[in-house]
Design an enzyme around this catalytic site. Structure first.
Site, PDB file in Angstrom:
ATOM      1  N   ARG A   1      60.465  99.902  21.980  1.00 60.90           N
ATOM      2  CA  ARG A   1      60.571  99.658  20.547  1.00 60.90           C
ATOM      3  C   ARG A   1      61.969  99.119  20.221  1.00 60.90           C
ATOM      4  NH1 ARG A   1      57.451  99.282  15.937  1.00 60.90           N
ATOM      5  NH2 ARG A   1      58.128 100.603  14.228  1.00 60.90           N
TER       6      ARG A   1
ATOM      7  N   THR B   1      50.621  92.682  14.700  1.00 59.33           N
ATOM      8  CA  THR B   1      50.910  93.248  16.007  1.00 59.33           C
ATOM      9  C   THR B   1      49.819  92.727  16.920  1.00 59.33           C
ATOM     10  OG1 THR B   1      51.882  95.186  14.946  1.00 59.33           O
ATOM     11  CG2 THR B   1      50.974  95.554  17.134  1.00 59.33           C
TER      12      THR B   1
ATOM     13  N   ASN C   1      56.251  92.933  13.985  1.00 64.98           N
ATOM     14  CA  ASN C   1      55.935  93.542  12.692  1.00 64.98           C
ATOM     15  C   ASN C   1      55.075  92.589  11.862  1.00 64.98           C
ATOM     16  OD1 ASN C   1      55.729  95.557  10.864  1.00 64.98           O
ATOM     17  ND2 ASN C   1      57.795  95.431  10.071  1.00 64.98           N
TER      18      ASN C   1
ATOM     19  N   GLU D   1      61.311  94.508  12.242  1.00 66.51           N
ATOM     20  CA  GLU D   1      60.945  95.916  12.444  1.00 66.51           C
ATOM     21  C   GLU D   1      61.781  96.873  11.599  1.00 66.51           C
ATOM     22  OE1 GLU D   1      57.716  96.779  13.841  1.00 66.51           O
ATOM     23  OE2 GLU D   1      58.599  95.280  15.152  1.00 66.51           O
TER      24      GLU D   1
ATOM     25  N   ASP E   1      60.067  98.830   8.954  1.00 67.82           N
ATOM     26  CA  ASP E   1      59.310 100.056   9.238  1.00 67.82           C
ATOM     27  C   ASP E   1      60.144 101.305   8.942  1.00 67.82           C
ATOM     28  OD1 ASP E   1      56.874  99.019   9.865  1.00 67.82           O
ATOM     29  OD2 ASP E   1      57.101  99.150  12.034  1.00 67.82           O
TER      30      ASP E   1
ATOM     31  N   SER F   1      53.112 102.961  14.256  1.00 65.05           N
ATOM     32  CA  SER F   1      51.734 103.452  14.358  1.00 65.05           C
ATOM     33  C   SER F   1      51.047 102.931  15.614  1.00 65.05           C
ATOM     34  CB  SER F   1      50.927 102.997  13.144  1.00 65.05           C
ATOM     35  OG  SER F   1      51.437 103.580  11.987  1.00 65.05           O
TER      36      SER F   1
ATOM     37  N   GLY G   1      47.377  96.369  13.349  1.00 64.83           N
ATOM     38  CA  GLY G   1      46.900  96.755  12.014  1.00 64.83           C
ATOM     39  C   GLY G   1      47.690  97.828  11.300  1.00 64.83           C
ATOM     40  N   GLY G   2      49.003  97.965  11.580  1.00 62.95           N
ATOM     41  CA  GLY G   2      49.803  98.946  10.835  1.00 62.95           C
ATOM     42  C   GLY G   2      49.218 100.341  10.987  1.00 62.95           C
TER      43      GLY G   2
HETATM   44  N1  GLY Z   1      55.332  97.445  13.161  1.00 61.89           N
HETATM   45  C1  GLY Z   1      54.165  98.192  13.126  1.00 61.89           C
HETATM   46  C2  GLY Z   1      54.186  99.458  13.847  1.00 61.89           C
HETATM   47  O1  GLY Z   1      54.998  99.609  14.738  1.00 61.89           O
HETATM   48  O2  GLY Z   1      53.423 100.340  13.550  1.00 61.89           O
END
Ligand code: GLY
Length: 593
Positions: A127, A402, A422, A441, A444, A474, A494-495
């Site tokens: 990440r 994503t 993102n 990102e 988020d 997520s 999909g968030g």
């Molecule tokens: N950027 C979306 C996630 O990491 O959930």
């Protein structure tokens, strides 16, 4: 409010067949494009029909499923050449950065869940991290007001990218091929170009106006100022050069060489915070995946800084005693208990989870049998519980685009990767001649505790911006085992809907006995505590069930489509691998041998 929902849809409910937010994401009753979501279409709607009859693919030796058919072929070729699932995963990761540039990336980050043939379950966190100069209030102006667009469309939105480090770590530890070999197909696709399909063009079309704003982006992603058309060849010579530098110089080329230098220079010029030290200090991390049992299956998924595995396992623990199989798919009862379980698990998610390097994540308590029993007891048998009555503070709603892919090799190694910039194309800017999009990102994170961001998020302190921190995600690359043996590899973009989409793909197979095609084609629902509504794809409920749910107090919001499952299922009778492209993302494919 309309903008809020349109923005959520534009960003979070990932469409495949029709990507523009004016058609793919809009509610039937809301056909106008949002004013200011990051994925605003400026093109007419060109609805591409879904491909509901896409055939199920079976294979004996290996399988690859991704959101772009050329990347799938890259992975399959690596497997056929004797590479293992990790070799193929790295090759696909780089290939998607070329042929699926909205989402596949080297300018973002992600997660990899692995089940190795020797039985080990592993998780790699690559990440993005907040720059070292980041501060909790950096998205606010002097008056303490969150500045719209700062975290999504400017260099302040960019986290230190992790994909190159993650792929390098995975390949060195568990791959068998050289970096140059697995990167060669991506470099060729960037250099020689590839023929755009309608599914590819639809994604590019979401961002035409943004591409026009930056000459170095327009030079690549527009054809003399106009959108690319299906059938034309898209070449990316600058990205090819960047990939060649990485293939030759490894992570140093990216994190301590000309690429980092170019990104830092562009960041400085554009008032961003990225420094060379941010790049030099970046690390990917191996973590213990989240594991839980559900009806004889073991679920292996993402730990914090993802909320995915925890929320999936917490929801499954709550619903485990109910006879979902007997009640049936999306019946009044199974929908009611699924929605209520999600409502409570998301309340916990939004209250407690964050980067474990900065905040304590009470995973043990959240996944305890006692906690599940307590939450179960609070579900009313015949009524929706208003979200306002469910404890927990308001928390982040992830805005995202994503991509996810799944790979299984001949030895039985399985790899699930979800990675992201993102929003589609991240900040929609490219540093100089590097040829790749940079993530946003940082969006988020919490921009300001208690203040909703442009997607209606009211975020918590556990997820506030801090130097070197990773924002809460997520993304849920997930592997399912039966008696210790591989049963399924799955995940989705999909968030926050990733969590529901991934979980429903599992339930459809293990609970309702669907094959992989049925499980993927089936309509999806999602509840995330706030907004206090059930998102549902068309056909999710029969009119009778819908009426019954509405009578129980549910507000059901129809959304055209959610997610893009890339799953591989092991047929437990034949031992064969089965997969299929999710018709919601028509450029994708599944292929095996
Ligand atoms: N950027 C979306 C996630 O990491 O959930």
């Amino acid at each position: 409010m309309r903008n809020f929902y349109a923005a959520i849809l534009a960003c979070c409910l990932v469409a495949g067949g029709a990507i523009t937010s004016s058609d793919a994401f809009a509610f039937p009753q809301d056909t106008h494009p949002a004013q200011d979501g990051p994925l605003q279409p400026k093109v007419a709607s060109k609805q591409q029909p879904l491909r509901p009859h896409e055939p199920l693919v079976t294979a004996k030796h290996g399988m690859v499923v991704t959101a772009q058919h050329l990347a799938t072929q890259v992975g399959l070729n690596i497997l056929k050449q004797g590479g293992n699932a990790v070799d193929a995963a790295v090759a696909v990761g780089y290939a998607l950065a070329v042929v699926h540039p909205c989402c596949g990336n080297i300018g973002g980050g992600g997660f990899m869940t692995l089940h190795l043939a020797d039985g080990r379950n592993l998780f790699l966190d690559f990440r993005e991290k907040a720059p070292l100069a980041a501060t909790p209030d950096m998205m606010q102006n002097a008056a303490g007001k969150v500045v719209k667009g700062r975290s999504t469309k400017t260099y302040l939105g960019v986290g230190v990218p992790g994909s190159v480090m993650g792929f390098d770590d995975a390949l060195k530890k568990y791959g068998t091929m050289s970096l140059a070999k697995v990167m060669a197909p991506a470099i060729k696709l960037a250099k020689d170009g590839y023929v755009l399909e309608p599914g590819d063009v639809r994604i590019l079309d979401t961002s035409t106006d943004y591409f026009r704003q930056h000459p170095n982006v327009a030079a690549i992603f527009l054809d003399h100022g106009q959108p690319w058309k299906a059938g034309q060849v898209l070449k990316q010579p600058q990205l090819a050069h960047t990939l060649e530098l990485i293939a030759q110089g490894g992570t140093r080329a990216f994190y301590d060489g000309p690429i980092a230098a170019a990104v830092v220079k562009a960041s400085r010029v554009n008032h961003g915070l990225l420094s060379l030290k941010d790049f030099r200090d970046y690390t990917a991390q191996w973590e213990k995946p989240i594991e839980c049992e559900y009806h004889g299956y073991t679920i292996i998924s993402s730990p914090p800084p993802s909320s995915g595995g925890t929320t999936i396992c917490e929801t499954l623990q709550i619903i485990a005693p109910y006879p979902f199989a007997k009640w049936g798919f999306h019946s009044t009862q199974s929908a009611h208990y699924f929605i209520e379980a999600e409502r409570r698990a998301f309340a916990d998610r939004n209250t407690y989870l964050g980067d474990p390097a900065f905040v304590h994540n009470p995973i043990k308590q959240l996944l305890s049998a006692e906690h599940a029993a307590e939450l179960r007891a609070s579900i009313l048998p015949d009524k929706a519980t208003p979200s306002a009555q469910v404890k927990g503070s308001l928390g982040p709603y992830q805005a995202t685009n994503t991509t996810h892919y799944s790979i299984v090799d001949d030895e039985g190694n399985a790899v699930a990767v979800t990675y992201t910039v993102n929003s589609y194309f991240g900040i929609k800017q490219i540093a100089g001649n590097t040829g790749f999009f940079l993530n946003n990102e940082m969006d988020d994170f919490t921009s300001k505790p208690g203040v909703p961001n442009q997607f209606g998020l009211v975020q918590g302190k556990a997820n506030q911006i801090e130097p070197g921190k990773r924002s809460l995600s997520s993304m849920s690359p997930t592997i399912v085992l039966k008696d210790g043996k591989l049963a399924m590899v799955t995940g989705s973009p999909g968030g926050s809907t990733i969590i529901s989409t991934t979980m429903e793909s599992i339930l459809n197979v293990v609970e309702y006995g669907m094959n992989v095609k049925q499980a993927i084609d089936a309509p999806r629902i999602h509840m995330q505590w706030y907004p206090d509504e059930v998102f549902a794809e068309p056909g999710s409920f029969t009119p009778t069930v819908r009426d019954a749910l509405e009578a129980m107090g549910y507000k059901i919001r129809t959304v055209r489509q959610m997610g893009d499952i890339a799953a591989i299922v092991v047929n437990l009778k034949t031992g064969e691998l089965e997969s299929v492209n999710d018709p919601r993302y028509p450029a994708g494919s599944a292929a095996g041998y």
